[in-house]
Write a protein that holds these residues in place. Structure first.
Motif, PDB file in Angstrom:
ATOM      1  N   LEU A  39       0.965  -1.155   0.005  1.00 50.90           N
ATOM      2  CA  LEU A  39      -0.001   0.015   0.497  1.00 50.90           C
ATOM      3  C   LEU A  39       0.890   1.638   0.272  1.00 50.90           C
ATOM      4  CD1 LEU A  39      -2.848  -0.233   2.743  1.00 50.90           C
ATOM      5  CD2 LEU A  39      -2.655  -1.328   0.373  1.00 50.90           C
ATOM      6  N   THR A  40       0.331   2.571  -0.959  1.00 47.10           N
ATOM      7  CA  THR A  40       1.115   3.759  -0.852  1.00 47.10           C
ATOM      8  C   THR A  40       0.672   4.773   0.402  1.00 47.10           C
ATOM      9  OG1 THR A  40       2.003   2.938  -3.119  1.00 47.10           O
ATOM     10  CG2 THR A  40       1.727   5.410  -2.082  1.00 47.10           C
ATOM     11  N   LEU A  41       0.477   5.395   0.985  1.00 49.32           N
ATOM     12  CA  LEU A  41       0.035   6.170   2.056  1.00 49.32           C
ATOM     13  C   LEU A  41      -0.251   7.437   1.195  1.00 49.32           C
ATOM     14  CD1 LEU A  41      -1.725   7.058   4.574  1.00 49.32           C
ATOM     15  CD2 LEU A  41       1.136   7.923   5.482  1.00 49.32           C
ATOM     16  N   GLU A  42      -1.513   8.002   0.976  1.00 47.17           N
ATOM     17  CA  GLU A  42      -1.478   9.214   0.145  1.00 47.17           C
ATOM     18  C   GLU A  42      -1.932  10.239   1.100  1.00 47.17           C
ATOM     19  OE1 GLU A  42      -4.512   9.545  -3.820  1.00 47.17           O
ATOM     20  OE2 GLU A  42      -5.427  10.097  -1.829  1.00 47.17           O
ATOM     21  N   ARG A  43      -2.659  10.143   1.971  1.00 47.19           N
ATOM     22  CA  ARG A  43      -2.525  11.375   2.733  1.00 47.19           C
ATOM     23  C   ARG A  43      -3.228  10.839   4.147  1.00 47.19           C
ATOM     24  NH1 ARG A  43      -7.024  13.684  -0.697  1.00 47.19           N
ATOM     25  NH2 ARG A  43      -6.704  13.408  -2.216  1.00 47.19           N
ATOM     26  N   ILE A  44      -2.918  11.985   5.040  1.00 51.31           N
ATOM     27  CA  ILE A  44      -4.101  12.011   6.460  1.00 51.31           C
ATOM     28  C   ILE A  44      -4.301  12.815   6.721  1.00 51.31           C
ATOM     29  CG2 ILE A  44      -3.575  11.337   8.781  1.00 51.31           C
ATOM     30  CD1 ILE A  44      -1.521   9.574   8.568  1.00 51.31           C
ATOM     31  N   LEU A  45      -6.215  12.915   6.697  1.00 53.10           N
ATOM     32  CA  LEU A  45      -6.633  14.263   6.994  1.00 53.10           C
ATOM     33  C   LEU A  45      -7.511  13.880   8.570  1.00 53.10           C
ATOM     34  CD1 LEU A  45      -8.509  14.047   4.434  1.00 53.10           C
ATOM     35  CD2 LEU A  45      -6.925  14.929   4.356  1.00 53.10           C
ATOM     36  N   VAL A  46      -7.560  14.787   9.245  1.00 54.21           N
ATOM     37  CA  VAL A  46      -7.965  15.498  10.419  1.00 54.21           C
ATOM     38  C   VAL A  46      -8.904  16.538  10.444  1.00 54.21           C
ATOM     39  CG1 VAL A  46      -7.287  16.474  12.575  1.00 54.21           C
ATOM     40  CG2 VAL A  46      -4.836  15.160  11.977  1.00 54.21           C
ATOM     41  N   SER A  47     -10.224  15.974  10.977  1.00 52.91           N
ATOM     42  CA  SER A  47     -11.460  16.306  10.829  1.00 52.91           C
ATOM     43  C   SER A  47     -11.848  16.343  12.558  1.00 52.91           C
ATOM     44  CB  SER A  47     -12.432  16.041  10.674  1.00 52.91           C
ATOM     45  OG  SER A  47     -14.246  16.603  10.542  1.00 52.91           O
ATOM     46  N   PRO A  48     -12.179  17.697  12.931  1.00 51.56           N
ATOM     47  CA  PRO A  48     -12.531  18.660  12.147  1.00 51.56           C
ATOM     48  C   PRO A  48     -10.310  19.285  12.142  1.00 51.56           C
ATOM     49  CG  PRO A  48     -13.259  19.496  15.363  1.00 51.56           C
ATOM     50  CD  PRO A  48     -13.397  17.616  14.276  1.00 51.56           C
ATOM     51  N   PRO A  49     -10.695  20.489  11.776  1.00 55.31           N
ATOM     52  CA  PRO A  49      -9.141  20.528  10.922  1.00 55.31           C
ATOM     53  C   PRO A  49      -8.751  21.517  12.594  1.00 55.31           C
ATOM     54  CG  PRO A  49     -10.132  21.648   9.864  1.00 55.31           C
ATOM     55  CD  PRO A  49     -10.799  21.357  10.364  1.00 55.31           C
ATOM     56  N   VAL A  50      -8.612  20.983  13.416  1.00 58.64           N
ATOM     57  CA  VAL A  50      -8.064  21.998  14.880  1.00 58.64           C
ATOM     58  C   VAL A  50      -7.640  20.752  16.139  1.00 58.64           C
ATOM     59  CG1 VAL A  50      -9.393  24.024  14.724  1.00 58.64           C
ATOM     60  CG2 VAL A  50     -10.458  21.984  15.893  1.00 58.64           C
ATOM     61  N   VAL A  59     -10.116  10.664  12.632  1.00 55.55           N
ATOM     62  CA  VAL A  59      -8.495  10.805  11.470  1.00 55.55           C
ATOM     63  C   VAL A  59      -8.563   9.907  10.388  1.00 55.55           C
ATOM     64  CG1 VAL A  59      -5.817  10.192  11.354  1.00 55.55           C
ATOM     65  CG2 VAL A  59      -6.602  11.186  13.715  1.00 55.55           C
ATOM     66  N   THR A  60      -8.568  10.160   9.235  1.00 55.57           N
ATOM     67  CA  THR A  60      -8.566   9.498   8.321  1.00 55.57           C
ATOM     68  C   THR A  60      -7.576   9.719   6.881  1.00 55.57           C
ATOM     69  OG1 THR A  60     -10.462  10.116   7.475  1.00 55.57           O
ATOM     70  CG2 THR A  60     -10.331   9.752   6.130  1.00 55.57           C
ATOM     71  N   ALA A  61      -6.447   8.346   6.976  1.00 54.71           N
ATOM     72  CA  ALA A  61      -5.991   7.246   6.440  1.00 54.71           C
ATOM     73  C   ALA A  61      -6.249   6.794   4.633  1.00 54.71           C
ATOM     74  CB  ALA A  61      -5.206   6.541   6.968  1.00 54.71           C
ATOM     75  N   THR A  62      -6.019   7.376   3.923  1.00 50.95           N
ATOM     76  CA  THR A  62      -5.675   6.879   2.489  1.00 50.95           C
ATOM     77  C   THR A  62      -4.989   6.565   2.093  1.00 50.95           C
ATOM     78  OG1 THR A  62      -7.940   8.530   2.085  1.00 50.95           O
ATOM     79  CG2 THR A  62      -7.091   7.537  -0.106  1.00 50.95           C
ATOM     80  N   TRP A  63      -4.862   5.329   2.289  1.00 52.63           N
ATOM     81  CA  TRP A  63      -3.812   4.509   0.988  1.00 52.63           C
ATOM     82  C   TRP A  63      -4.580   3.580  -0.254  1.00 52.63           C
ATOM     83  CZ3 TRP A  63       0.366   3.276   3.915  1.00 52.63           C
ATOM     84  CH2 TRP A  63       0.444   3.308   5.497  1.00 52.63           C
ATOM     85  N   THR A  64      -3.300   3.629  -0.719  1.00 50.58           N
ATOM     86  CA  THR A  64      -3.359   3.362  -2.305  1.00 50.58           C
ATOM     87  C   THR A  64      -3.197   1.925  -2.939  1.00 50.58           C
ATOM     88  OG1 THR A  64      -1.488   5.043  -3.697  1.00 50.58           O
ATOM     89  CG2 THR A  64      -4.585   6.033  -3.264  1.00 50.58           C
ATOM     90  N   VAL A  65      -3.457   1.623  -4.132  1.00 49.22           N
ATOM     91  CA  VAL A  65      -3.095   0.331  -4.651  1.00 49.22           C
ATOM     92  C   VAL A  65      -3.550   0.554  -6.355  1.00 49.22           C
ATOM     93  CG1 VAL A  65      -4.947  -0.992  -4.037  1.00 49.22           C
ATOM     94  CG2 VAL A  65      -2.662  -1.710  -4.118  1.00 49.22           C
ATOM     95  N   THR A  66      -2.635  -0.151  -6.721  1.00 47.28           N
ATOM     96  CA  THR A  66      -3.098   0.198  -7.931  1.00 47.28           C
ATOM     97  C   THR A  66      -3.617  -1.787  -8.611  1.00 47.28           C
ATOM     98  OG1 THR A  66      -1.549   1.924  -8.770  1.00 47.28           O
ATOM     99  CG2 THR A  66      -2.175   0.609 -10.927  1.00 47.28           C
TER     100      THR A  66
END
Length: 115
Positions: A39-50, A59-66
């Protein structure tokens, strides 16, 4: 060969005041194994952003795979490795709830169905 990108999305609601600690632990303890599974980590988002000490963050971690074959390979590798489950269990005191979903771009769905 299928070149569609699949997204593996971890959404974790963490206890108040633990988001930064959880993210550090996720990057240090979970991410290396996920990368080893392809897997490749694309991004980690935090909501609310504070950082609010008295409220939860998601915490939302988005992984990618082809391609579907790489997705299956990563999924099977994770099922046969006890380390991911052990890591999640070790984080239980920080977690209010979590989910994992898999997605793709709408235009890729038809090709992904042709397995």
């Amino acid at each position: 060969m299928d070149e569609s990108t699949l997204y593996i999305i971890d959404r974790v609601v963490v206890r108040p005041g633990t988001a930064r600690e959880f993210i550090d632990a996720y990057l240090a303890g979970y991410a290396p194994g996920a990368r080893n599974r392809g897997l490749t980590l694309e991004r980690i988002l935090v909501s609310p952003p504070v950082w609010i000490e008295g409220e939860t963050n998601t915490v939302t971690a988005t992984w990618t795979v082809t391609g579907s074959s790489e997705w299956w390979a990563a999924a099977v590798a994770g099922r046969h490795d006890p380390a991911p489950a052990q890591w999640w269990e070790s984080m239980a005191s920080m977690i209010v709830g979590r989910s994992r979903s898999t997605a793709s771009r709408a235009q890729d769905v038809e090709g992904l169905c042709d397995v």
